[in-house]
Design a protein around this motif. Structure first.
Motif, PDB file in Angstrom:
ATOM      1  N   LEU A 195      -5.218 -90.771  19.528  1.00 34.14           N
ATOM      2  CA  LEU A 195      -6.372 -90.781  20.246  1.00 34.14           C
ATOM      3  C   LEU A 195      -6.632 -89.675  21.425  1.00 34.14           C
ATOM      4  N   GLU A 249     -14.485 -84.901  14.038  1.00 34.87           N
ATOM      5  CA  GLU A 249     -14.362 -84.901  15.516  1.00 34.87           C
ATOM      6  C   GLU A 249     -15.663 -84.310  16.168  1.00 34.87           C
ATOM      7  N   ILE A 250     -16.502 -84.923  17.055  1.00 35.51           N
ATOM      8  CA  ILE A 250     -17.639 -84.155  17.473  1.00 35.51           C
ATOM      9  C   ILE A 250     -17.625 -84.309  18.915  1.00 35.51           C
ATOM     10  N   PRO A 251     -17.154 -83.361  19.626  1.00 37.84           N
ATOM     11  CA  PRO A 251     -16.799 -83.570  21.080  1.00 37.84           C
ATOM     12  C   PRO A 251     -18.236 -83.429  21.813  1.00 37.84           C
ATOM     13  N   PHE A 252     -18.365 -84.052  22.715  1.00 35.90           N
ATOM     14  CA  PHE A 252     -19.623 -83.973  23.491  1.00 35.90           C
ATOM     15  C   PHE A 252     -20.176 -82.702  24.163  1.00 35.90           C
ATOM     16  N   GLU A 266      -5.668 -86.976  21.045  1.00 35.45           N
ATOM     17  CA  GLU A 266      -6.030 -85.602  20.609  1.00 35.45           C
ATOM     18  C   GLU A 266      -7.565 -85.808  20.241  1.00 35.45           C
ATOM     19  N   TYR A 267      -7.730 -87.003  19.727  1.00 38.62           N
ATOM     20  CA  TYR A 267      -9.212 -87.172  19.375  1.00 38.62           C
ATOM     21  C   TYR A 267     -10.127 -87.154  20.491  1.00 38.62           C
ATOM     22  N   THR A 268     -11.287 -86.379  20.519  1.00 38.33           N
ATOM     23  CA  THR A 268     -12.042 -86.640  21.482  1.00 38.33           C
ATOM     24  C   THR A 268     -13.629 -87.474  20.999  1.00 38.33           C
ATOM     25  N   PRO A 269     -13.524 -88.328  21.481  1.00 31.92           N
ATOM     26  CA  PRO A 269     -14.705 -89.089  20.850  1.00 31.92           C
ATOM     27  C   PRO A 269     -16.040 -88.318  21.546  1.00 31.92           C
ATOM     28  N   THR A 270     -17.171 -88.594  20.476  1.00 32.18           N
ATOM     29  CA  THR A 270     -18.603 -88.029  20.993  1.00 32.18           C
ATOM     30  C   THR A 270     -19.057 -88.316  22.445  1.00 32.18           C
ATOM     31  N   ILE A 271     -18.882 -89.744  22.548  1.00 35.68           N
ATOM     32  CA  ILE A 271     -19.170 -90.400  23.988  1.00 35.68           C
ATOM     33  C   ILE A 271     -18.122 -90.115  24.838  1.00 35.68           C
ATOM     34  N   PRO A 272     -18.668 -89.429  25.903  1.00 38.36           N
ATOM     35  CA  PRO A 272     -17.660 -88.855  26.828  1.00 38.36           C
ATOM     36  C   PRO A 272     -17.005 -89.945  27.559  1.00 38.36           C
ATOM     37  N   LEU A 327     -19.046 -82.817  31.726  1.00 34.95           N
ATOM     38  CA  LEU A 327     -20.035 -83.900  32.495  1.00 34.95           C
ATOM     39  C   LEU A 327     -18.966 -83.864  33.912  1.00 34.95           C
ATOM     40  N   ALA A 342     -25.530 -88.121  23.752  1.00 41.65           N
ATOM     41  CA  ALA A 342     -24.196 -88.630  22.927  1.00 41.65           C
ATOM     42  C   ALA A 342     -24.626 -89.262  21.514  1.00 41.65           C
TER      43      ALA A 342
END
Lengths: 372, 113
Positions: B32, A127-130, B34-40, A134, A33
């Motif tokens: 939020l 937005e940078i999705p993982f 809708e927004y996907t954070p990079t950290i899962p 997982l 990440a």
């Protein structure tokens, strides 16, 4: 960065030599990440040690936020955290750069600079999705619990133990309990059974021998165990038994045992004579069905079934013979009825083989023949 | 009397501000989703669970994730700035950022934390 493993080369780590820790998965995921975030910022490549450090820092940041927000929630008398708890925690943990309005103590948390900055960040950044999907972790293994007293249908020893508690272990697991050896009696029973079967074998062999002895001391390949009349009749028909070729060679295609031994005469021991005596019995049976002579058939039919019923080839000296006794019984029952030639032929082969085998068995245990 | 005039005003303003801020926060929390954070989310929940944070709401998890992402991004951007500054000062044939990062990192960390 030695973890006490002997195989480390230089400064690089060898994660393959270490046993995977419970934290390793989380660390690996956070590495990925953080690498993605850095790539989004503008980095092109990373040192692995630097990436590890940043990932550790991110994880610690998360833990710190969690701790702080949990403490704020507990302070307010709640167990579950609120959005306000989180905002306060964020302010507490603090961006190392600080945020706008940190010096102002306002009642409204929602207007804190932290939130504003966060909102701005969300709006600005892309937005940078993982990357990888997982699974939910950590994965909890199902533990096999010890069944309780009531599940085991046991009454707990003593009134002070409730039945819903796990059951006590069996006494044989923690102390020596007497064992009764069941095997001994089984061995004895087996031995008794074996002795009984041997006696049966010997008895039948002896009967056979006696009858053959009655037939005539001359012996020979063509002598049968029928009474004297029919035997003489056969002998008169076939002439000198020593000179005539064996019946099997003329009638049968594949003799299963060596006839020359028998023709040579009873020069061997008792066992050989027993061996010989079996063959004429089988041939006599063959003669019964191959010859269509009336008188002979009548005589034989009178004689043979009587003789046949006396001979029970039920040799149970060893377990391997047990399975074969059924076949012999079948054969014995078949012999009494007139059957087609082809079936008879197979039966004769089998009978020959059976006789051979039985004689071999009897020869293997010569001492038992005398125990009668 | 002079005191009394300004007094009623701030509460009104702050009252309106509260509503605005609340509205902004609620909007933000809704966005939020809708927004996907990079950290899962799973990772965040794992570490928060380790430290005793308990919350069934996904939006709060996302909020924490976004905050952490912001933190990491800031650290990374600062490091990048340092790196570029160094590259500008030292002229090299290879525009390799890799070699600089780790060295920068230690110095950056010591300067930051």
């Amino acid at each position: 960065m030695n973890n006490g493993v002997a195989n480390t080369h230089g400064d690089s780590e060898h994660p393959s030599t270490r046993r995977p820790n419970a934290n390793d998965f989380g660390r690996a995921v956070s590495r990925v990440a953080v690498a993605q975030i850095c790539e989004g910022v503008g980095f092109e490549s990373f040192r692995s040690s630097a990436l590890d450090s940043l990932a550790d820092i991110a994880a610690r940041y998360l833990c710190d936020i969690g701790k702080a927000s949990a403490s704020y929630a507990n302070l307010a008398g709640r167990t579950e955290c609120n959005v306000f708890d989180i905002i306060r925690a964020l302010e507490d943990v603090g961006n190392f750069q600080g945020f706008m309005g940190a010096s102002e103590v306002s009642d409204c948390i929602a207007s804190s600079g932290m939130m504003r900055e966060t909102i701005e960040y969300v709006e600005i950044s892309e937005e940078i999705p993982f990357v990888h999907p997982l699974p939910w972790f950590p994965v909890n293994r199902e533990r096999r619990l010890i069944p309780s007293f009531c599940q085991m249908d046991e009454t707990p020893p003593g009134d002070h133990i409730p039945s819903w508690l796990p059951a006590l272990p069996d006494p044989h697991t923690y102390k020596q309990t007497p064992m009764w050896s069941e095997r001994k009696s089984e061995q004895r029973a087996d031995k008794l059974e074996q002795a009984r079967q041997r006696r049966k074998v010997e008895k039948s062999l002896l009967n056979l021998q006696q009858r053959l002895a009655i037939c005539g001391p001359a012996g020979g390949a063509t002598s049968s165990f029928a009474p004297d009349d029919s035997v003489r009749g056969i002998q008169s028909v076939e002439g000198n038994p020593f000179l005539d070729p064996p019946l099997q060679a003329g009638e049968k295609d594949t003799p299963t045992f060596n006839m020359s031994d028998m023709v040579n005469g009873p020069g061997k021991d008792n066992d050989a004579s027993v061996f010989k005596t079996f063959v004429p019995a089988i041939e006599a049976v063959r003669d019964q069905f191959s010859d269509d002579a009336d008188g002979d058939i009548n005589d034989k039919s009178k004689v043979l079934p009587f003789k046949r019923s006396a001979i029970h080839f039920k040799f149970k000296t060893s377990k391997k013979v047990l399975g074969q006794s059924l076949d012999l019984d079948l054969r014995n029952t078949c012999i009494e009825k007139p059957i087609s030639g082809r079936v008879l032929g197979d039966e004769r082969d089998e009978k020959k083989r059976r006789a051979e085998y039985i004689l071999q068995q009897s020869m293997e245990n010569p001492q038992e023949l005398t125990q009668l | 009397m002079n005191y009394q005039h300004p007094q009623p005003q701030p509460p009104q303003q702050s009252g309106e501000g509260k509503h605005d801020d609340d509205a902004a926060v609620t909007e933000f929390l809704a966005s939020l989703l809708e927004y996907t954070p990079t950290i899962p989310d799973e990772l965040v929940e794992h570490y928060l669970g380790k430290s005793g944070f308990q919350c069934p709401d996904v939006r709060l998890i996302r909020l924490v994730a976004v905050a952490t992402q912001k933190f990491v991004a800031e650290v990374a951007s600062d490091a990048l700035q340092h790196c570029k500054a160094r590259q500008a000062s030292i002229v090299k044939d290879k525009g390799n950022k890799q070699q600089k990062v780790s060295a920068l990192y230690c110095s950056l960390l010591t300067s930051i934390i």
